[in-house]
Scaffold this active site. Sequence first.
Site, PDB file in Angstrom:
ATOM      1  N   SER A 172      54.871  25.191  29.092  1.00 48.87           N
ATOM      2  CA  SER A 172      54.083  25.213  30.324  1.00 48.87           C
ATOM      3  C   SER A 172      52.767  24.511  30.089  1.00 48.87           C
ATOM      4  O   SER A 172      52.273  24.423  28.956  1.00 48.87           O
ATOM      5  CB  SER A 172      53.809  26.661  30.747  1.00 48.87           C
TER       6      SER A 172
ATOM      7  N   LYS B  29      53.797  30.657  25.860  1.00 44.10           N
ATOM      8  CA  LYS B  29      54.137  29.269  26.161  1.00 44.10           C
ATOM      9  C   LYS B  29      53.587  28.329  25.092  1.00 44.10           C
ATOM     10  O   LYS B  29      54.221  27.311  24.766  1.00 44.10           O
ATOM     11  CB  LYS B  29      53.630  28.892  27.555  1.00 44.10           C
TER      12      LYS B  29
ATOM     13  N   TYR C  48      50.752  35.695  28.932  1.00 42.68           N
ATOM     14  CA  TYR C  48      51.758  34.658  29.200  1.00 42.68           C
ATOM     15  C   TYR C  48      51.460  33.362  28.456  1.00 42.68           C
ATOM     16  O   TYR C  48      52.347  32.768  27.833  1.00 42.68           O
ATOM     17  CB  TYR C  48      51.807  34.411  30.709  1.00 42.68           C
TER      18      TYR C  48
END
Length: 260
Positions: free
Chosen positions: A150, A167, A163
């Site tokens: 990401s 990533k 999060y």
Amino acid sequence: MSLASNKIVVITGASRGIGRGCALEFARQSAHGLVLHYYGDAVTKEEVQTLETEIKGFSNTQVTSVPGDIADPLTSKKIVDAAVAAFGRIDVLVSNAGICPFAEFLTMPLETWEITRKVNLDGSFYIVQAVANQMKTQVPQGGSIIGISSISALVGGELQCHYTPTKAGILSLMQSCAVALGKYGIRANAILPGTIATDINKEDLADTDKRESMIKRTALGRLGTPSDIAGPVVFLASDLARYVTGASLLVDGGLFVNLQ
């Protein structure tokens, strides 16, 4: 010849979003076989059934589906076993399954951190390791592994403190796997999507002001769609990218470079 002709492709988290978009594009590019992993609840089961029907409507690509929690290492074994049983080998892995439960950092329950890490990073490790072992032993040896990272691997987010590290971890995993697996003819690369309108951020983008702000910051003037990611994924899976490994491809419509 189409970019995915004769290839056997495994996609995790294939029932919706980027995974679904990739499955449709591989079918359009004449992949011989697709192994579609999905979580396994009633909703994702129905989603993957509709995906199978859609693929059969325009392609001769053969499809097999495998349910299971990607955070459980046994699920990765099931996926590889199903792929080998159905098609005899695996040429491409798209490690896509992931979650992003937005949460405030200071009040975030430990369970939110744990489940996000288990699904996004642990799950990626399990499936990459399992597929790489198959790619090493099959004849001919080798294949292409694509980790869906990401833009969040490069920048921060107030509600993504749990999060973004996962990533960044996927990006790092692909870089190291490129080094570890190159001697077996296995390529490993990462795709870094920008803001893509999918179920994972549907609630976040329901905020009209935030949505418009993200659109304004994107140089191309729109949010991304799953099909915008699928094209670069198919490219990295294809023989056109045969000398590309350890690379990261930012697919964000110009969001990252647009400082002002």
